[in-house]
Motif scaffolding. Structure first.
Motif, PDB file in Angstrom:
ATOM      1  N   PRO A 250       0.814  -1.226   0.000  1.00 51.64           N
ATOM      2  CA  PRO A 250       0.000   0.000   0.000  1.00 51.64           C
ATOM      3  C   PRO A 250       0.846   1.274   0.000  1.00 51.64           C
ATOM      4  CG  PRO A 250      -0.915  -1.596   1.523  1.00 51.64           C
ATOM      5  CD  PRO A 250       0.415  -2.129   1.101  1.00 51.64           C
ATOM      6  N   LEU A 251       1.934   1.287   0.771  1.00 55.97           N
ATOM      7  CA  LEU A 251       2.803   2.462   0.793  1.00 55.97           C
ATOM      8  C   LEU A 251       3.476   2.661  -0.560  1.00 55.97           C
ATOM      9  CD1 LEU A 251       4.241   4.781   2.194  1.00 55.97           C
ATOM     10  CD2 LEU A 251       5.925   3.130   3.062  1.00 55.97           C
ATOM     11  N   GLN A 252       3.924   1.569  -1.161  1.00 55.97           N
ATOM     12  CA  GLN A 252       4.565   1.654  -2.474  1.00 55.97           C
ATOM     13  C   GLN A 252       3.605   2.248  -3.510  1.00 55.97           C
ATOM     14  OE1 GLN A 252       5.792  -2.116  -4.060  1.00 55.97           O
ATOM     15  NE2 GLN A 252       7.111  -1.194  -5.611  1.00 55.97           N
ATOM     16  N   LEU A 364       5.409 -15.010   7.753  1.00 53.08           N
ATOM     17  CA  LEU A 364       3.998 -15.209   7.407  1.00 53.08           C
ATOM     18  C   LEU A 364       3.149 -13.998   7.761  1.00 53.08           C
ATOM     19  CD1 LEU A 364       3.358 -18.934   8.413  1.00 53.08           C
ATOM     20  CD2 LEU A 364       3.080 -17.938   6.139  1.00 53.08           C
ATOM     21  N   SER A 365       3.404 -13.398   8.918  1.00 51.63           N
ATOM     22  CA  SER A 365       2.599 -12.247   9.324  1.00 51.63           C
ATOM     23  C   SER A 365       2.853 -11.054   8.411  1.00 51.63           C
ATOM     24  CB  SER A 365       2.878 -11.871  10.782  1.00 51.63           C
ATOM     25  OG  SER A 365       4.235 -11.485  10.963  1.00 51.63           O
ATOM     26  N   ALA A 366       4.100 -10.897   7.942  1.00 51.59           N
ATOM     27  CA  ALA A 366       4.399  -9.807   7.013  1.00 51.59           C
ATOM     28  C   ALA A 366       3.623  -9.986   5.709  1.00 51.59           C
ATOM     29  CB  ALA A 366       5.900  -9.745   6.739  1.00 51.59           C
ATOM     30  N   ARG A 367       3.610 -11.219   5.191  1.00 53.47           N
ATOM     31  CA  ARG A 367       2.872 -11.498   3.950  1.00 53.47           C
ATOM     32  C   ARG A 367       1.362 -11.305   4.160  1.00 53.47           C
ATOM     33  NH1 ARG A 367       5.741 -13.328  -0.842  1.00 53.47           N
ATOM     34  NH2 ARG A 367       7.909 -13.452  -0.154  1.00 53.47           N
ATOM     35  N   ALA A 368       0.851 -11.815   5.287  1.00 50.84           N
ATOM     36  CA  ALA A 368      -0.582 -11.688   5.549  1.00 50.84           C
ATOM     37  C   ALA A 368      -0.980 -10.232   5.756  1.00 50.84           C
ATOM     38  CB  ALA A 368      -0.960 -12.525   6.775  1.00 50.84           C
ATOM     39  N   GLY A 369      -0.167  -9.492   6.495  1.00 51.00           N
ATOM     40  CA  GLY A 369      -0.454  -8.080   6.714  1.00 51.00           C
ATOM     41  C   GLY A 369      -0.446  -7.296   5.416  1.00 51.00           C
ATOM     42  N   ASP A 370       0.503  -7.622   4.539  1.00 53.27           N
ATOM     43  CA  ASP A 370       0.577  -6.935   3.251  1.00 53.27           C
ATOM     44  C   ASP A 370      -0.639  -7.275   2.381  1.00 53.27           C
ATOM     45  OD1 ASP A 370       1.946  -5.198   1.459  1.00 53.27           O
ATOM     46  OD2 ASP A 370       2.624  -6.950   0.323  1.00 53.27           O
ATOM     47  N   LEU A 371      -1.066  -8.535   2.453  1.00 53.45           N
ATOM     48  CA  LEU A 371      -2.244  -8.948   1.688  1.00 53.45           C
ATOM     49  C   LEU A 371      -3.495  -8.203   2.167  1.00 53.45           C
ATOM     50  CD1 LEU A 371      -3.342 -10.892  -0.492  1.00 53.45           C
ATOM     51  CD2 LEU A 371      -3.727 -12.563   1.337  1.00 53.45           C
ATOM     52  N   LEU A 372      -3.674  -8.135   3.495  1.00 54.07           N
ATOM     53  CA  LEU A 372      -4.815  -7.393   4.044  1.00 54.07           C
ATOM     54  C   LEU A 372      -4.713  -5.915   3.691  1.00 54.07           C
ATOM     55  CD1 LEU A 372      -7.336  -7.162   5.827  1.00 54.07           C
ATOM     56  CD2 LEU A 372      -5.813  -6.899   7.807  1.00 54.07           C
ATOM     57  N   SER A 374      -3.268  -4.548   1.124  1.00 54.85           N
ATOM     58  CA  SER A 374      -3.579  -4.337  -0.290  1.00 54.85           C
ATOM     59  C   SER A 374      -5.085  -4.330  -0.510  1.00 54.85           C
ATOM     60  CB  SER A 374      -2.930  -5.437  -1.133  1.00 54.85           C
ATOM     61  OG  SER A 374      -1.523  -5.398  -1.008  1.00 54.85           O
ATOM     62  N   TRP A 375      -5.801  -5.216   0.188  1.00 58.48           N
ATOM     63  CA  TRP A 375      -7.262  -5.256   0.062  1.00 58.48           C
ATOM     64  C   TRP A 375      -7.888  -3.970   0.607  1.00 58.48           C
ATOM     65  CZ3 TRP A 375     -11.185  -5.236   3.771  1.00 58.48           C
ATOM     66  CH2 TRP A 375     -12.463  -5.522   3.276  1.00 58.48           C
ATOM     67  N   ILE A 376      -7.404  -3.521   1.765  1.00 57.53           N
ATOM     68  CA  ILE A 376      -7.935  -2.287   2.350  1.00 57.53           C
ATOM     69  C   ILE A 376      -7.639  -1.098   1.436  1.00 57.53           C
ATOM     70  CG2 ILE A 376      -7.705  -0.669   4.277  1.00 57.53           C
ATOM     71  CD1 ILE A 376      -7.076  -3.066   6.073  1.00 57.53           C
ATOM     72  N   TYR A 377      -6.433  -1.052   0.892  1.00 58.18           N
ATOM     73  CA  TYR A 377      -6.026   0.056   0.027  1.00 58.18           C
ATOM     74  C   TYR A 377      -6.914   0.134  -1.217  1.00 58.18           C
ATOM     75  CZ  TYR A 377      -3.076   2.953  -2.996  1.00 58.18           C
ATOM     76  OH  TYR A 377      -2.606   3.935  -3.833  1.00 58.18           O
ATOM     77  N   ASN A 378      -7.198  -1.004  -1.786  1.00 60.58           N
ATOM     78  CA  ASN A 378      -8.018  -1.042  -3.008  1.00 60.58           C
ATOM     79  C   ASN A 378      -9.509  -0.839  -2.751  1.00 60.58           C
ATOM     80  OD1 ASN A 378      -5.863  -1.490  -4.827  1.00 60.58           O
ATOM     81  ND2 ASN A 378      -5.850  -3.676  -4.318  1.00 60.58           N
ATOM     82  N   SER A 379      -9.899  -0.912  -1.479  1.00 62.58           N
ATOM     83  CA  SER A 379     -11.326  -0.802  -1.154  1.00 62.58           C
ATOM     84  C   SER A 379     -11.850   0.616  -1.245  1.00 62.58           C
ATOM     85  CB  SER A 379     -11.588  -1.348   0.258  1.00 62.58           C
ATOM     86  OG  SER A 379     -10.982  -0.510   1.233  1.00 62.58           O
ATOM     87  N   ASP A 380     -10.955   1.602  -1.185  1.00 67.64           N
ATOM     88  CA  ASP A 380     -11.383   3.000  -1.231  1.00 67.64           C
ATOM     89  C   ASP A 380     -10.303   3.815  -1.924  1.00 67.64           C
ATOM     90  OD1 ASP A 380     -11.791   5.816  -0.471  1.00 67.64           O
ATOM     91  OD2 ASP A 380     -13.321   5.050   0.893  1.00 67.64           O
ATOM     92  N   ALA A 381     -10.603   4.339  -3.088  1.00 67.35           N
ATOM     93  CA  ALA A 381      -9.604   5.064  -3.874  1.00 67.35           C
ATOM     94  C   ALA A 381      -9.121   6.333  -3.182  1.00 67.35           C
ATOM     95  CB  ALA A 381     -10.182   5.413  -5.249  1.00 67.35           C
ATOM     96  N   THR A 382      -9.962   6.946  -2.351  1.00 69.39           N
ATOM     97  CA  THR A 382      -9.607   8.219  -1.713  1.00 69.39           C
ATOM     98  C   THR A 382      -8.924   8.037  -0.373  1.00 69.39           C
ATOM     99  OG1 THR A 382     -11.517   9.259  -2.790  1.00 69.39           O
ATOM    100  CG2 THR A 382     -10.495  10.456  -0.956  1.00 69.39           C
ATOM    101  N   CYS A 388      -5.373   1.932   5.939  1.00 70.14           N
ATOM    102  CA  CYS A 388      -4.249   1.011   6.184  1.00 70.14           C
ATOM    103  C   CYS A 388      -3.430   1.462   7.394  1.00 70.14           C
ATOM    104  CB  CYS A 388      -3.345   0.932   4.961  1.00 70.14           C
ATOM    105  SG  CYS A 388      -4.027   0.019   3.569  1.00 70.14           S
ATOM    106  N   VAL A 389      -3.197   2.761   7.493  1.00 71.51           N
ATOM    107  CA  VAL A 389      -2.441   3.308   8.629  1.00 71.51           C
ATOM    108  C   VAL A 389      -3.208   3.079   9.930  1.00 71.51           C
ATOM    109  CG1 VAL A 389      -1.577   5.436   9.683  1.00 71.51           C
ATOM    110  CG2 VAL A 389      -1.209   5.015   7.242  1.00 71.51           C
ATOM    111  N   ILE A 390      -4.510   3.293   9.897  1.00 72.70           N
ATOM    112  CA  ILE A 390      -5.347   3.063  11.091  1.00 72.70           C
ATOM    113  C   ILE A 390      -5.293   1.594  11.490  1.00 72.70           C
ATOM    114  CG2 ILE A 390      -7.714   3.072  11.964  1.00 72.70           C
ATOM    115  CD1 ILE A 390      -8.211   5.533  10.166  1.00 72.70           C
ATOM    116  N   ALA A 391      -5.407   0.702  10.516  1.00 76.83           N
ATOM    117  CA  ALA A 391      -5.371  -0.738  10.801  1.00 76.83           C
ATOM    118  C   ALA A 391      -4.042  -1.133  11.430  1.00 76.83           C
ATOM    119  CB  ALA A 391      -5.610  -1.532   9.518  1.00 76.83           C
ATOM    120  N   THR A 392      -2.949  -0.596  10.908  1.00 72.33           N
ATOM    121  CA  THR A 392      -1.630  -0.908  11.458  1.00 72.33           C
ATOM    122  C   THR A 392      -1.525  -0.431  12.899  1.00 72.33           C
ATOM    123  OG1 THR A 392      -0.633  -0.715   9.261  1.00 72.33           O
ATOM    124  CG2 THR A 392       0.847  -0.578  11.151  1.00 72.33           C
ATOM    125  N   THR A 393      -2.024   0.758  13.181  1.00 71.30           N
ATOM    126  CA  THR A 393      -1.969   1.317  14.535  1.00 71.30           C
ATOM    127  C   THR A 393      -2.780   0.469  15.516  1.00 71.30           C
ATOM    128  OG1 THR A 393      -1.769   3.541  13.573  1.00 71.30           O
ATOM    129  CG2 THR A 393      -2.356   3.406  15.901  1.00 71.30           C
TER     130      THR A 393
END
Length: 433
Positions: A250-252, A364-372, A374-382, A388-393
């Motif tokens: 998502p950051l990339q 595994l957690s890094a891959r799973a977190g990145d997968l989640l 990516s889904w969150i990032y694509n869920s809302d264009a704005t 994603c930042v909120i979820a990480t926090t």
């Protein structure tokens, strides 16, 4: 008993840190899963073999399987005594085996099937090396009462390849031929085997004769691991700490698509971010001898919870690079404290198993977190990246209720401070097993 008592004098501590400093540098530079080989393999697949993005992703997924099941290699380390040399036997057998697999790929020419087979062989053999290394670190950390200093040292040294890979990835791809990169990493693996001939008394003197090295049969070890209460908070904390939905893809995409930054900016951000951990790793090495692990876990986690929040307010690539340093600084104490906790949490004789379990969980957690993410990032264009930042926090905040679950005797002491209660518990566990 005071810190740095008779168990581990100042001179012995220095030699121990010196040994693990060199070993850590070679281990992380020589791993087939590191930046040098990964970059070259991806370019070979893309440019020479014309692989699709899906094929490259599948290649990375398959070659990462040995990392995901790393605990199995740790269990093998704790049960097996190759050449009668314990951990040094693993280094002497499997580091040259990794070098041979890499050299075979370089000599045989590149094909998708050949790269996949060669990388699988290299990854499997390198996992045995990693298991011996991680198990040795944890065993010495427990016996010498220096888990905190070893955590700080290992995190500092292991940052070097990460920073170098992030900052020099483009240059390496342009100036180092693929075959040469494979030969270079093969040579580094041979250096690990050479280093295994070094047997400093400060590290190996009576190392495997102490109670912390005691083991049982396979089923007994599995039962002991399952019953060891300290395992669960340590593993869960590491899982949550590396589960960062906003930190990778998502950051990339946010930098390149929303802020219109070049691809190099993401690499530079990661390099600065990783380098910024180093000062706080060094600070941890100072604090751990003066403050109990209990306090360091709380302090590190509280500082780290808001780590990613500044990214929600960046509006330019330059600002992202500026913020990479303070963001990295906020994570250093937590990272070192969690690794310190993992070392202390190892059951007697199962240091390799738990440390490699943590290693696999981190991957595994890094891959799973990145997968989640990516889904969150694509869920809302704005607002996708903000979510994603909120979820990480939120995920980081969930670490706080896990800290009290760690056994009090395990985290109540400073690095180098003896605990009669903890030693008695270890001896009782060994007797029961």
């Amino acid at each position: 008993m005071p810190a740095d008592s008779g168990r581990n004098g100042a001179e012995g501590s220095y030699r121990t840190l010196q040994y693990f400093g060199w070993m850590t540098l070679f281990i992380y530079l020589a791993t087939p899963g590191g930046a040098l080989i990964d970059i070259q393999a991806s370019y070979i697949l893309k440019n020479q073999l014309h692989a699709t993005a899906t094929q490259i992703s599948t290649f990375r997924l398959l070659t990462g399987i040995p990392v995901y099941v790393a605990f199995a290699f740790g269990l093998a380390r704790d049960q097996w005594n190759p050449l009668g040399l314990r951990d040094r036997g693993f280094f002497l057998i499997f580091a040259p085996a990794t070098a041979a697999a890499l050299a075979w790929m370089a000599f045989s020419g590149f094909s998708y099937a050949g790269l996949l087979a060669g990388m699988m062989l290299a990854m499997v053999s390198s996992r045995f090396v990693a298991a011996a290394y991680q198990g040795l670190v944890a065993l010495v950390g427990q016996e010498k009462l220096m888990s905190g200093r070893l955590s700080a040292l290992l995190n500092v040294i292991s940052s070097v390849p990460v920073v170098a890979g992030a900052l020099a990835s483009g240059y390496v791809s342009d100036h180092l031929a693929a075959k040469d990169a494979f030969f270079l990493v093969a040579s580094l693996n041979l250096l690990i085997a050479v280093l295994a001939l070094w047997k400093p008394a400060s590290v190996f003197g009576h190392l495997y004769e102490k109670p912390q090295a005691s083991s049982t049969d396979f089923l007994g070890n599995v039962r002991r691991l399952a019953k060891h209460k300290a395992v669960y908070p340590a593993v869960l904390i590491c899982l949550l700490w590396n589960f960062a939905p906003g930190a990778a893809t998502p950051l990339q995409f946010y930098l390149s698509n929303t802020l219109h930054a070049s691809d190099a900016i993401y690499s530079y951000y990661n390099g600065i971010f990783a380098a910024a951990f180093v000062p706080t790793f060094l600070l941890y090495g100072y604090l751990c001898k003066r403050v109990s692990l209990d306090k360091l876990l709380w302090w590190g986690t509280i500082i780290a919870i808001p780590q990613m929040i500044p990214l929600a307010f960046i509006h330019s690539a330059d600002l992202a690079l500026v913020l990479a340093a303070p963001i990295g600084l906020m994570g250093g104490i937590a990272t070192a404290a969690y690794f310190d906790l993992a070392i202390r949490s190892c059951p007697p004789g199962l240091q390799g198993t738990l440390m490699m379990l943590v290693d696999g969980v981190l991957a595994l957690s890094a891959r799973a977190g990145d997968l989640l993410g990516s889904w969150i990032y694509n869920s809302d264009a704005t607002h996708g990246f903000t979510y994603c930042v909120i979820a990480t926090t939120v995920v980081y905040a969930l670490i706080l209720p896990l800290i009290p679950l760690a056994p009090k005797a395990l985290i109540a002491t400073r690095d180098g401070e003896f605990s009669a209660e903890l030693e008695a518990a270890e001896i009782n566990e060994i007797r029961r097993s």
